[in-house]
Scaffold this motif. Sequence first.
Motif, PDB file in Angstrom:
ATOM      1  N   ARG A   1     -19.767 -28.766  97.764  1.00 42.85           N
ATOM      2  CA  ARG A   1     -19.640 -28.828  96.300  1.00 42.85           C
ATOM      3  C   ARG A   1     -18.171 -28.827  95.887  1.00 42.85           C
ATOM      4  O   ARG A   1     -17.787 -29.511  94.937  1.00 42.85           O
ATOM      5  N   GLN A   2     -17.356 -28.033  96.579  1.00 47.04           N
ATOM      6  CA  GLN A   2     -15.931 -27.990  96.261  1.00 47.04           C
ATOM      7  C   GLN A   2     -15.280 -29.351  96.484  1.00 47.04           C
ATOM      8  O   GLN A   2     -14.503 -29.829  95.651  1.00 47.04           O
ATOM      9  N   LEU A   3     -15.619 -29.983  97.618  1.00 49.46           N
ATOM     10  CA  LEU A   3     -15.071 -31.311  97.892  1.00 49.46           C
ATOM     11  C   LEU A   3     -15.537 -32.333  96.859  1.00 49.46           C
ATOM     12  O   LEU A   3     -14.769 -33.203  96.436  1.00 49.46           O
TER      13      LEU A   3
ATOM     14  N   LYS B   1     -25.957 -24.244 105.594  1.00 49.99           N
ATOM     15  CA  LYS B   1     -25.645 -22.853 105.285  1.00 49.99           C
ATOM     16  C   LYS B   1     -24.966 -22.748 103.930  1.00 49.99           C
ATOM     17  O   LYS B   1     -24.303 -23.694 103.491  1.00 49.99           O
ATOM     18  N   PRO B   2     -25.075 -21.606 103.262  1.00 45.92           N
ATOM     19  CA  PRO B   2     -24.481 -21.457 101.926  1.00 45.92           C
ATOM     20  C   PRO B   2     -22.992 -21.774 101.891  1.00 45.92           C
ATOM     21  O   PRO B   2     -22.519 -22.435 100.965  1.00 45.92           O
ATOM     22  N   GLU B   3     -22.245 -21.330 102.918  1.00 49.48           N
ATOM     23  CA  GLU B   3     -20.807 -21.592 102.900  1.00 49.48           C
ATOM     24  C   GLU B   3     -20.511 -23.075 103.070  1.00 49.48           C
ATOM     25  O   GLU B   3     -19.548 -23.607 102.495  1.00 49.48           O
TER      26      GLU B   3
ATOM     27  N   SER C   1     -14.298 -35.746  92.269  1.00 54.54           N
ATOM     28  CA  SER C   1     -14.582 -36.080  90.872  1.00 54.54           C
ATOM     29  C   SER C   1     -13.358 -35.838  89.997  1.00 54.54           C
ATOM     30  O   SER C   1     -13.059 -36.625  89.084  1.00 54.54           O
ATOM     31  N   GLN C   2     -12.644 -34.755  90.283  1.00 55.34           N
ATOM     32  CA  GLN C   2     -11.459 -34.419  89.489  1.00 55.34           C
ATOM     33  C   GLN C   2     -10.350 -35.444  89.698  1.00 55.34           C
ATOM     34  O   GLN C   2      -9.686 -35.855  88.736  1.00 55.34           O
ATOM     35  N   ARG C   3     -10.149 -35.868  90.966  1.00 54.46           N
ATOM     36  CA  ARG C   3      -9.124 -36.882  91.222  1.00 54.46           C
ATOM     37  C   ARG C   3      -9.457 -38.187  90.496  1.00 54.46           C
ATOM     38  O   ARG C   3      -8.571 -38.852  89.943  1.00 54.46           O
TER      39      ARG C   3
END
Length: 378
Positions: free
Chosen positions: A245-247, A237-239, A252-254
């Motif tokens: 993607r957020q995870l 589902k989109p959510e 990636s940011q960490r």
Amino acid sequence: MAEESGQEKTEEPTAKRLRDAKEKGDIARSKELATTVLLLSAAAAAMMFGGQVADAMAGMMRFNFSLDRQSVMDPALMFTHLGFSLSEALKSLFGFFLVLLVAAFVGPVALGGWNLSMKAMAPKLSRIDPLAGIKRMFSLKALIELFKALAKFLVVGSLSFLVLLVSKQELFSLGAQDVFPAMSHATEIVIWAFLVMSLTMILISLVDVPFQIYDYTQKLKMTLQEVKDEMKNTEGKPEVKGRIRQLQREISQRKMMSAVPEADVVITNPTHYAVALKYDQSGGGAPFLVAKGADFVALKIREIADAHEVPVLSSPALARAIYHSTEVEEEIPAGLFKAVAEVLAYVFQLKRHKQRQGPAPIDISPDLDIPSELQKDE
């Protein structure tokens, strides 16, 4: 589902739909093609081994019709005689049976390929349901199969009659020949007649194979709603996708932030952008980007750099150029080599000065050489 929703099955089956059908044992098959392969293989085998079989049969007839009275009256000798005859018959037919065995495996998988499905082998009560059986008997597919059977009967029957008509004189002449020449001649007539009749199955297969492929595709066609539902179930589902993607961004940011303490310099906008560079002097490559960010991420990069005593320099034009042109863990573009070299030279001189190994560096020029194609206003 198509009937309940009122939608027509207009969409071609997806790869998943085809894969699921194959797992259930539902693949395109042509019985006519399998029959054609088997008959043509039998005809070819008869042509290759027919003479050998005829000679063996003739030898067996000589052997079996030349029994003496003692052999006939002795059961043990008769069993030995029978065993030898059976052995010779099997030897002569071995090549013929081997070709048929291969054709029996190749023919059914010629269309659709080999497919072993445990689901297809599982017992289903619907297969012995009398109502379902009656429904299948009066279905469109059953009607088509009936027409195919009639077509085969007419085509093969007509050609068989034609072959008999053409071979009439040869067949009548067999009675005037000696036994063994007549057997050889009769074998030749039968083999060629069988080959000609088998060739007619090619015409039937040329019609049946495209029809089976078309019928299989039509059966697996999907409605537009089914395609959408499948995509939703397959991709999520989109959510859910948004959360994934957020995870991924957070991970990636960490990882990116953990590389900032190892950077040689952090170049800032000074507030909107921050990029962290590292240069491996032993590797001989170009400087590469270990972290970059805007706004809050840029602030976090500066905080980590300050905490680990990584030099932070303000060069808005260079920071923007690197941010927009280079991805993390990529080398900087060749057009920025000169400007970055000036920054790194200043940083390395500053480190040596702090270690009391050299004079204080001269401040870098605020107007670094940035190619026009790499310049960014924001």
